[in-house]
Design a protein around this motif. Structure first.
Motif, PDB file in Angstrom:
ATOM      1  N   GLY A 135       0.774  -1.236   0.000  1.00 37.15           N
ATOM      2  CA  GLY A 135       0.000   0.000   0.000  1.00 37.15           C
ATOM      3  C   GLY A 135       0.801   1.280   0.000  1.00 37.15           C
ATOM      4  O   GLY A 135       0.291   2.331   0.416  1.00 37.15           O
ATOM      5  N   TYR A 136       2.062   1.228  -0.454  1.00 36.94           N
ATOM      6  CA  TYR A 136       2.885   2.438  -0.485  1.00 36.94           C
ATOM      7  C   TYR A 136       2.636   3.235  -1.771  1.00 36.94           C
ATOM      8  O   TYR A 136       1.899   2.810  -2.659  1.00 36.94           O
ATOM      9  CB  TYR A 136       4.373   2.073  -0.389  1.00 36.94           C
ATOM     10  N   SER A 137       3.307   4.384  -1.882  1.00 35.74           N
ATOM     11  CA  SER A 137       3.196   5.222  -3.074  1.00 35.74           C
ATOM     12  C   SER A 137       3.928   4.558  -4.243  1.00 35.74           C
ATOM     13  O   SER A 137       4.701   3.605  -4.064  1.00 35.74           O
ATOM     14  CB  SER A 137       3.810   6.601  -2.810  1.00 35.74           C
ATOM     15  N   GLU A 138       3.691   5.097  -5.451  1.00 31.16           N
ATOM     16  CA  GLU A 138       4.329   4.546  -6.648  1.00 31.16           C
ATOM     17  C   GLU A 138       5.852   4.636  -6.576  1.00 31.16           C
ATOM     18  O   GLU A 138       6.552   3.728  -7.026  1.00 31.16           O
ATOM     19  CB  GLU A 138       3.832   5.284  -7.896  1.00 31.16           C
ATOM     20  N   LEU A 139       6.367   5.725  -5.987  1.00 26.85           N
ATOM     21  CA  LEU A 139       7.819   5.875  -5.887  1.00 26.85           C
ATOM     22  C   LEU A 139       8.420   4.798  -4.977  1.00 26.85           C
ATOM     23  O   LEU A 139       9.438   4.177  -5.324  1.00 26.85           O
ATOM     24  CB  LEU A 139       8.173   7.270  -5.359  1.00 26.85           C
ATOM     25  N   ILE A 140       7.800   4.561  -3.846  1.00 26.63           N
ATOM     26  CA  ILE A 140       8.288   3.522  -2.929  1.00 26.63           C
ATOM     27  C   ILE A 140       8.106   2.143  -3.554  1.00 26.63           C
ATOM     28  O   ILE A 140       8.966   1.262  -3.424  1.00 26.63           O
ATOM     29  CB  ILE A 140       7.563   3.599  -1.571  1.00 26.63           C
ATOM     30  N   ASN A 141       6.979   1.964  -4.247  1.00 30.73           N
ATOM     31  CA  ASN A 141       6.772   0.696  -4.965  1.00 30.73           C
ATOM     32  C   ASN A 141       7.909   0.424  -5.942  1.00 30.73           C
ATOM     33  O   ASN A 141       8.393  -0.706  -6.073  1.00 30.73           O
ATOM     34  CB  ASN A 141       5.443   0.726  -5.723  1.00 30.73           C
ATOM     35  N   GLY A 142       8.335   1.488  -6.643  1.00 33.48           N
ATOM     36  CA  GLY A 142       9.420   1.340  -7.612  1.00 33.48           C
ATOM     37  C   GLY A 142      10.720   0.923  -6.952  1.00 33.48           C
ATOM     38  O   GLY A 142      11.438   0.046  -7.456  1.00 33.48           O
ATOM     39  N   LEU A 143      11.028   1.538  -5.815  1.00 28.67           N
ATOM     40  CA  LEU A 143      12.258   1.178  -5.100  1.00 28.67           C
ATOM     41  C   LEU A 143      12.202  -0.269  -4.614  1.00 28.67           C
ATOM     42  O   LEU A 143      13.179  -1.024  -4.735  1.00 28.67           O
ATOM     43  CB  LEU A 143      12.463   2.123  -3.916  1.00 28.67           C
ATOM     44  N   LEU A 144      11.054  -0.660  -4.055  1.00 32.28           N
ATOM     45  CA  LEU A 144      10.901  -2.039  -3.580  1.00 32.28           C
ATOM     46  C   LEU A 144      10.962  -3.037  -4.731  1.00 32.28           C
ATOM     47  O   LEU A 144      11.550  -4.121  -4.603  1.00 32.28           O
ATOM     48  CB  LEU A 144       9.579  -2.185  -2.828  1.00 32.28           C
ATOM     49  N   TYR A 145      10.364  -2.673  -5.854  1.00 33.72           N
ATOM     50  CA  TYR A 145      10.339  -3.559  -7.017  1.00 33.72           C
ATOM     51  C   TYR A 145      11.767  -3.842  -7.496  1.00 33.72           C
ATOM     52  O   TYR A 145      12.152  -4.991  -7.722  1.00 33.72           O
ATOM     53  CB  TYR A 145       9.525  -2.919  -8.138  1.00 33.72           C
ATOM     54  N   PHE A 146      12.551  -2.780  -7.643  1.00 35.82           N
ATOM     55  CA  PHE A 146      13.936  -2.953  -8.089  1.00 35.82           C
ATOM     56  C   PHE A 146      14.762  -3.698  -7.043  1.00 35.82           C
ATOM     57  O   PHE A 146      15.625  -4.515  -7.390  1.00 35.82           O
ATOM     58  CB  PHE A 146      14.575  -1.593  -8.396  1.00 35.82           C
ATOM     59  N   ALA A 147      14.515  -3.410  -5.772  1.00 33.32           N
ATOM     60  CA  ALA A 147      15.256  -4.089  -4.707  1.00 33.32           C
ATOM     61  C   ALA A 147      15.012  -5.599  -4.748  1.00 33.32           C
ATOM     62  O   ALA A 147      15.956  -6.395  -4.634  1.00 33.32           O
ATOM     63  CB  ALA A 147      14.851  -3.525  -3.346  1.00 33.32           C
ATOM     64  N   LEU A 148      13.751  -5.982  -4.936  1.00 38.13           N
ATOM     65  CA  LEU A 148      13.433  -7.418  -5.003  1.00 38.13           C
ATOM     66  C   LEU A 148      14.023  -8.060  -6.252  1.00 38.13           C
ATOM     67  O   LEU A 148      14.504  -9.203  -6.207  1.00 38.13           O
ATOM     68  CB  LEU A 148      11.914  -7.610  -4.962  1.00 38.13           C
ATOM     69  N   MET A 149      14.001  -7.343  -7.380  1.00 36.02           N
ATOM     70  CA  MET A 149      14.570  -7.880  -8.614  1.00 36.02           C
ATOM     71  C   MET A 149      16.079  -8.088  -8.463  1.00 36.02           C
ATOM     72  O   MET A 149      16.628  -9.118  -8.882  1.00 36.02           O
ATOM     73  CB  MET A 149      14.289  -6.940  -9.782  1.00 36.02           C
ATOM     74  N   ILE A 150      16.765  -7.100  -7.862  1.00 31.53           N
ATOM     75  CA  ILE A 150      18.218  -7.215  -7.654  1.00 31.53           C
ATOM     76  C   ILE A 150      18.526  -8.356  -6.693  1.00 31.53           C
ATOM     77  O   ILE A 150      19.458  -9.139  -6.916  1.00 31.53           O
ATOM     78  CB  ILE A 150      18.786  -5.881  -7.123  1.00 31.53           C
ATOM     79  N   LEU A 151      17.748  -8.455  -5.625  1.00 29.38           N
ATOM     80  CA  LEU A 151      17.951  -9.530  -4.653  1.00 29.38           C
ATOM     81  C   LEU A 151      17.735 -10.886  -5.304  1.00 29.38           C
ATOM     82  O   LEU A 151      18.517 -11.832  -5.083  1.00 29.38           O
ATOM     83  CB  LEU A 151      16.997  -9.347  -3.472  1.00 29.38           C
ATOM     84  N   LEU A 152      16.706 -11.004  -6.138  1.00 32.68           N
ATOM     85  CA  LEU A 152      16.421 -12.257  -6.826  1.00 32.68           C
ATOM     86  C   LEU A 152      17.558 -12.641  -7.765  1.00 32.68           C
ATOM     87  O   LEU A 152      17.993 -13.805  -7.790  1.00 32.68           O
ATOM     88  CB  LEU A 152      15.104 -12.120  -7.610  1.00 32.68           C
ATOM     89  N   MET A 153      18.054 -11.664  -8.539  1.00 36.18           N
ATOM     90  CA  MET A 153      19.161 -11.943  -9.472  1.00 36.18           C
ATOM     91  C   MET A 153      20.436 -12.303  -8.720  1.00 36.18           C
ATOM     92  O   MET A 153      21.217 -13.151  -9.167  1.00 36.18           O
ATOM     93  CB  MET A 153      19.384 -10.737 -10.377  1.00 36.18           C
TER      94      MET A 153
END
Length: 412
Positions: A92-110
């Motif tokens: 339920g965060y803002s789009e900007l925070i969503n973007g940071l979390l999205y990239f963080a999870l992608m980097i962690l996954l890779m």
């Protein structure tokens, strides 16, 4: 089927096949006969060892690419990007925070997926050929430090990019982002030598005062300002020798790996230093930065046509459209362009290496010392002496060593 999905899959598979063909031709180009130039530097046993090293590194790279293909294609086709997006949006965060979390999870996954390959490369292949000096502790500490730097530097950078794209019209936003990225790159270039690099390695003034005096004498003879000469504990991770410049203007410093200092004599080290000075004198560093800025501008301009593209998001089975996912999906489409730029950049880099070689042998007035240094570096790294022209064209930033030696001998 979605046209963008067809394009993405075609690009991904085509580049996998191209890399595989280049690697196959490179292995077929191996010669069992030691080139005459390296008689006395390579014995037959070590020359065979260098070829075995090439074969194992190539096969390892192929397995890595196959695994990446097997993971990425199902991830795209089954909507993996959407799963992560829905998970992030669930907070339920803002789009900007969503973007940071999205990239963080992608980097962690890779990072997690790539960890076994990185571990095997370091502790099996590099150890087998007597290169690896890294301990398990250093290996995992390096990984944690890299993730920390990605968070501290990449996080604010990504936040700024996403904020500009969400706050301004796209035709203005990509220009603002370009300026923002260039400023960040310039700042990092200046602070890296004294703030970032020491996180990973120990730097100290060169202990060999005789060598230090010779380096400064050569610098003065070329009217080249230098703030300091340092040695770095490269042996902490690898037995391979190297040297590099950092900083600009009066903050320029030369860094020599301890492995380089222990394996090369003073004259050879001066010739290597002269080669690096040649890059500065010929303005190669500046030209490379300009090329990097231009390629970034081209990328952002093309990106502006695909931001928030509904058809592109449908290709990746996304329920929601966002700026941050646009960056990732565009990267798939941009692969052919980035590859062409990379090939052009490699060509320019090889040209610059020839020019720096010429500068080194001209200003030191001794071809053979520099040629001997090149040979010793090649043997030290178990370099491939006979790479296939295709793989040189595609990815070599330096000309093959035999080509460099041939060019140096042709100089008057």
């Amino acid at each position: 089927m979605n046209i963008y999905l067809i394009i993405v899959l075609t690009i991904y598979v085509s580049f996998f096949l191209l890399d595989s063909i280049a690697d196959y031709l490179n292995l077929k180009n191996i010669s069992s006969e030691l080139p005459p130039e390296f008689v006395g530097f390579y014995n037959q046993e070590k020359y065979k060892k260098s070829q075995d090293y090439l074969k194992q590194r190539t096969m390892f790279g192929t397995v890595n690419n196959i695994f990446s293909l097997m993971v990425t294609l199902p991830f795209i086709l089954l909507g993996g990007f959407n799963w992560i997006d829905l998970f992030v949006r669930g907070f339920g965060y803002s789009e900007l925070i969503n973007g940071l979390l999205y990239f963080a999870l992608m980097i962690l996954l890779m990072t997690i997926i790539g960890l076994p390959f990185s571990f095997y490369s370091t502790f099996v292949i590099e150890k087998k050929y007597e290169f690896n000096q890294t301990t398990y502790q250093t290996f995992f500490l390096d990984m944690l430090k890299q993730l920390m730097l990605t968070t501290l530097i990449g996080g604010p950078l990504l936040f700024g990019i996403l904020w500009f794209f969400s706050s301004y019209d796209i035709n203005l936003a990509w220009k603002i982002v370009l300026v923002f990225i260039i400023l960040v790159q310039l700042i990092l270039t200046y602070i890296a030598p004294w703030l970032i690099m020491p996180i990973f390695n120990k730097f100290e003034p060169l202990k060999d005062t005789v060598l230090k005096d010779k380096i400064f004498d050569y610098s003065r003879s070329q009217n080249f300002s230098l703030s300091g000469v340092f040695q770095m504990d490269g042996s902490k991770r690898s037995s391979k020798a190297n040297a590099f410049f950092t900083g600009f203007g009066k903050f320029r410093r030369i860094v020599l790996f301890d492995t380089l200092i222990s394996s090369f004599n003073h004259e050879e080290l001066i010739s290597i230093f002269a080669h690096e000075v040649g890059h500065y004198k010929k303005k190669h560093i500046l030209k490379s930065m300009v090329l990097s800025f231009l390629s970034t501008a081209l990328m952002l301009w093309l990106l502006s046509f695909f931001m928030m593209n509904e058809l592109l998001f449908n290709a990746f089975k996304m329920d929601n459209i966002s700026n941050y996912a646009s960056l990732i999906f565009f990267s798939f489409l941009y692969t052919p362009v980035s590859s062409l730029i990379s090939v052009f950049g490699a060509y320019i880099s090889r040209k610059h290496e020839y020019e720096a070689d010429e500068f080194a042998v001209t200003t030191t007035a001794d071809k053979e010392i520099f040629i001997n240094a090149l040979k010793k570096l090649s043997v030290d790294h178990l370099s491939n002496l006979t790479p296939h022209p295709l793989i040189v064209f595609m990815s070599y930033s330096h000309p093959p060593v035999l080509k460099r030696i041939q060019y140096i001998r042709s100089l008057k």
